[in-house]
Design an enzyme around this catalytic site. Structure first.
Site, mmCIF file in Angstrom:
data_model
loop_
_atom_site.group_PDB
_atom_site.id
_atom_site.type_symbol
_atom_site.label_atom_id
_atom_site.label_comp_id
_atom_site.label_asym_id
_atom_site.label_seq_id
_atom_site.Cartn_x
_atom_site.Cartn_y
_atom_site.Cartn_z
ATOM 1 N NE ARG A 164 35.818 -2.959 15.339
ATOM 2 C CZ ARG A 164 36.714 -3.860 15.735
ATOM 3 N NH1 ARG A 164 36.510 -4.635 16.781
ATOM 4 N NH2 ARG A 164 37.852 -3.996 15.098
ATOM 5 C CB SER A 238 36.392 0.077 9.417
ATOM 6 O OG SER A 238 37.745 -0.295 9.443
ATOM 7 C CD GLU A 334 33.721 0.084 13.161
ATOM 8 O OE1 GLU A 334 34.164 -0.879 12.512
ATOM 9 O OE2 GLU A 334 34.453 0.942 13.675
HETATM 10 C C1 LIG Z 1 41.109 6.878 11.246
HETATM 11 C C2 LIG Z 1 40.249 6.054 12.182
HETATM 12 C C3 LIG Z 1 40.638 4.765 12.505
HETATM 13 C C4 LIG Z 1 39.869 3.993 13.385
HETATM 14 N N1 LIG Z 1 40.289 2.722 13.683
HETATM 15 C C5 LIG Z 1 39.579 1.962 14.532
HETATM 16 C C6 LIG Z 1 40.017 0.639 14.870
HETATM 17 O O1 LIG Z 1 41.064 0.184 14.432
HETATM 18 N N2 LIG Z 1 39.258 -0.090 15.722
HETATM 19 C C7 LIG Z 1 38.099 0.400 16.259
HETATM 20 O O2 LIG Z 1 37.463 -0.325 17.036
HETATM 21 N N3 LIG Z 1 37.663 1.641 15.970
HETATM 22 C C8 LIG Z 1 38.357 2.437 15.112
HETATM 23 N N4 LIG Z 1 37.924 3.691 14.804
HETATM 24 C C9 LIG Z 1 36.653 4.173 15.367
HETATM 25 C C10 LIG Z 1 36.807 5.039 16.625
HETATM 26 O O3 LIG Z 1 38.109 5.538 16.737
HETATM 27 C C11 LIG Z 1 36.474 4.276 17.908
HETATM 28 O O4 LIG Z 1 35.175 3.754 17.830
HETATM 29 C C12 LIG Z 1 36.575 5.161 19.149
HETATM 30 O O5 LIG Z 1 36.413 4.371 20.312
HETATM 31 C C13 LIG Z 1 35.548 6.284 19.173
HETATM 32 O O6 LIG Z 1 35.876 7.150 20.239
HETATM 33 P P1 LIG Z 1 35.293 8.603 20.323
HETATM 34 O O7 LIG Z 1 35.700 9.172 21.633
HETATM 35 O O8 LIG Z 1 35.686 9.383 19.127
HETATM 36 O O9 LIG Z 1 33.739 8.305 20.330
HETATM 37 P P2 LIG Z 1 32.570 9.158 19.668
HETATM 38 O O10 LIG Z 1 32.657 9.053 18.183
HETATM 39 O O11 LIG Z 1 32.515 10.513 20.261
HETATM 40 O O12 LIG Z 1 31.307 8.336 20.162
HETATM 41 C C14 LIG Z 1 31.039 7.023 19.673
HETATM 42 C C15 LIG Z 1 29.834 6.477 20.455
HETATM 43 O O13 LIG Z 1 30.189 6.345 21.819
HETATM 44 C C16 LIG Z 1 29.306 7.104 22.645
HETATM 45 N N5 LIG Z 1 30.135 7.655 23.724
HETATM 46 C C17 LIG Z 1 31.298 8.347 23.602
HETATM 47 N N6 LIG Z 1 31.807 8.632 24.817
HETATM 48 C C18 LIG Z 1 30.952 8.117 25.732
HETATM 49 C C19 LIG Z 1 30.904 8.097 27.162
HETATM 50 N N7 LIG Z 1 31.868 8.651 27.895
HETATM 51 N N8 LIG Z 1 29.837 7.502 27.761
HETATM 52 C C20 LIG Z 1 28.862 6.930 27.031
HETATM 53 N N9 LIG Z 1 28.838 6.922 25.687
HETATM 54 C C21 LIG Z 1 29.877 7.493 25.036
HETATM 55 C C22 LIG Z 1 28.713 8.173 21.746
HETATM 56 O O14 LIG Z 1 27.447 8.589 22.204
HETATM 57 C C23 LIG Z 1 28.610 7.402 20.419
HETATM 58 O O15 LIG Z 1 27.462 6.595 20.443
HETATM 59 C C24 LIG Z 1 38.668 4.511 13.931
HETATM 60 C C25 LIG Z 1 38.285 5.825 13.609
HETATM 61 C C26 LIG Z 1 39.072 6.592 12.748
HETATM 62 C C27 LIG Z 1 38.659 8.011 12.441
#
Ligand SMILES: Cc1cc2nc3c(=O)[nH]c(=O)nc-3n(C[C@H](O)[C@H](O)[C@H](O)COP(=O)(O)OP(=O)(O)OC[C@H]3O[C@@H](n4cnc5c(N)ncnc54)[C@H](O)[C@@H]3O)c2cc1C
Length: 338
Positions: A164, A238, A334
């Site tokens: 992570r 999580s 996280e």
């Molecule tokens: C129900 C649920 C289940 C989940 N299960 C998992 C799991 O099993 N495993 C897991 O690893 N995660 C899990 N997650 C967490 C999440 O889905 C992941 O971390 C996902 O990759 C976040 O993507 P996002 O586009 O929503 O990022 P955001 O929440 O929009 O951003 C997260 C971070 O990434 C940065 N960021 C986003 N896009 C970019 C870009 N293009 N360039 C640079 N920085 C960027 C943002 O600034 C921020 O710091 C879960 C979340 C939920 C709600």
């Protein structure tokens, strides 16, 4: 030209559903949109925040910054001798990408099905689930380097992926804006079935060797049972990382708590199940006004509506303090707190 908005509501751009506003927000649908947004004089001098699907952030207050909403599309496949290389625009929905690759006969991402968010955010915390981490399927990415003002390619070894964690949560934080990710799906495909719950789910259905599509469906079935759907209840999956402790500390804990859930790591340390630690402290299903702990999984914090990111962080601190007091282990959030 990027769509530019002032005092833009972000409630629909974060999976907790916190109702905060961005001083400015720009929809970024191409690399040239990105350059336009960065050069826009209205946001000159303001800090920059990058958002994908908002499924791993806690928005604690109105954001006095330019928020880039990453929506760059794109999907391209190159077939090599020992792998398929799949390039996805940063704004592609991760789960849709997993499904599309499998439908196109490109297996390898099935264990990572149903993780919310965008392809561009997947490297940030090296997403992982059911025995596979992004780094095992990663080739390279393309990003805008805010230090040099150039687009750069970063290969696997440069991204410093760990549990992570990655370069982008440490020195690379606030430096790189990811515009595309290239995944490497090795050939021949090997199913990853080491995760006991996944193996059990598949065994229930058929004795035949599972296809990537069956694994994808099994992962979806397990996740749907265990995790709340952000469209129904605000959450970020999580909320705490599983803490890693030295063998001595794990042994001492095991002597006191014979049911302790722990997994040995390649370096001999132990990962403890944060959900188990929280559950033992009696938090599962607890509500604290508009926020709470999910009844089916103590690792997931939820927002029922009408609360703030501050309410959620206060509950998270109470939980972490209780775990620390009882087990002497600090659990860390996280999601990224903004
Ligand atoms: C129900 C649920 C289940 C989940 N299960 C998992 C799991 O099993 N495993 C897991 O690893 N995660 C899990 N997650 C967490 C999440 O889905 C992941 O971390 C996902 O990759 C976040 O993507 P996002 O586009 O929503 O990022 P955001 O929440 O929009 O951003 C997260 C971070 O990434 C940065 N960021 C986003 N896009 C970019 C870009 N293009 N360039 C640079 N920085 C960027 C943002 O600034 C921020 O710091 C879960 C979340 C939920 C709600």
């Amino acid at each position: 030209m990027a769509d530019f908005h002032e005092f833009y509501p972000l409630r629909r751009h974060n999976s907790f559903g916190f109702d905060v506003r961005a001083r400015f927000a720009a929809h970024v649908r191409s690399e040239s949109d990105l350059l336009c947004a960065l050069a826009d004089p209205r946001a000159h001098g303001l800090p920059l925040v990058v958002l994908g699907g908002g499924s791993n952030v806690v928005l604690t207050r109105d954001i006095d910054a330019l928020v880039l909403l990453m929506e760059i599309p794109g999907y391209a496949v190159v077939a090599g001798d020992d792998a398929y290389l799949v390039t996805a625009g940063a704004g592609e929905n991760w789960h849709a990408l997993v499904c599309r690759t499998i439908a196109d006969g490109l297996p390898g991402l099935e264990n990572l099905a149903l993780i919310p968010g965008t392809a561009g955010a997947a490297p940030i915390q090296n997403i992982g689930a059911y025995g596979v981490e992004l780094r095992e399927r990663f080739d390279s990415l393309r990003a805008f380097d805010r230090h040099s003002g150039e687009f750069v390619r970063l290969a696997l070894e440069q991204c410093q992926f760990a549990y992570r964690d990655s370069l982008f949560k440490r020195e690379g934080r606030d430096r790189y804006i990811i515009t595309a990710v290239t995944l490497r799906l090795p050939l021949p495909w090997q199913p990853v079935l080491g995760y006991a719950e996944l193996a059990r789910e598949l065994a229930q259905e058929s004795a035949a060797a599972p296809t990537a599509d069956r694994i994808r469906e099994a992962v979806i079935a397990i996740r749907t049972r265990k995790l709340p759907d952000p469209a129904q209840i605000g959450n970020a999956g999580s909320f705490f990382k599983n803490p890693v402790v030295a063998p001595g500390q794990r042994d001492a804990l095991l002597a006191r708590y014979p049911n302790l859930v722990s997994h040995v790591q390649p370096d001999g340390s132990y990962k403890l199940a944060a959900g188990w630690l929280i559950d033992q402290c009696g938090f599962k299903g607890v509500s604290d006004g508009p926020v709470g702990v999910y009844g089916k999984q103590a690792l997931v914090l939820v927002h029922h509506g009408g609360g703030t990111g501050q309410d959620l962080l206060a509950l998270a601190r109470r939980i972490a303090d209780a775990v620390q007091a009882r087990f002497g282990v600090r659990i860390e959030p996280e999601p990224v707190v903004l």
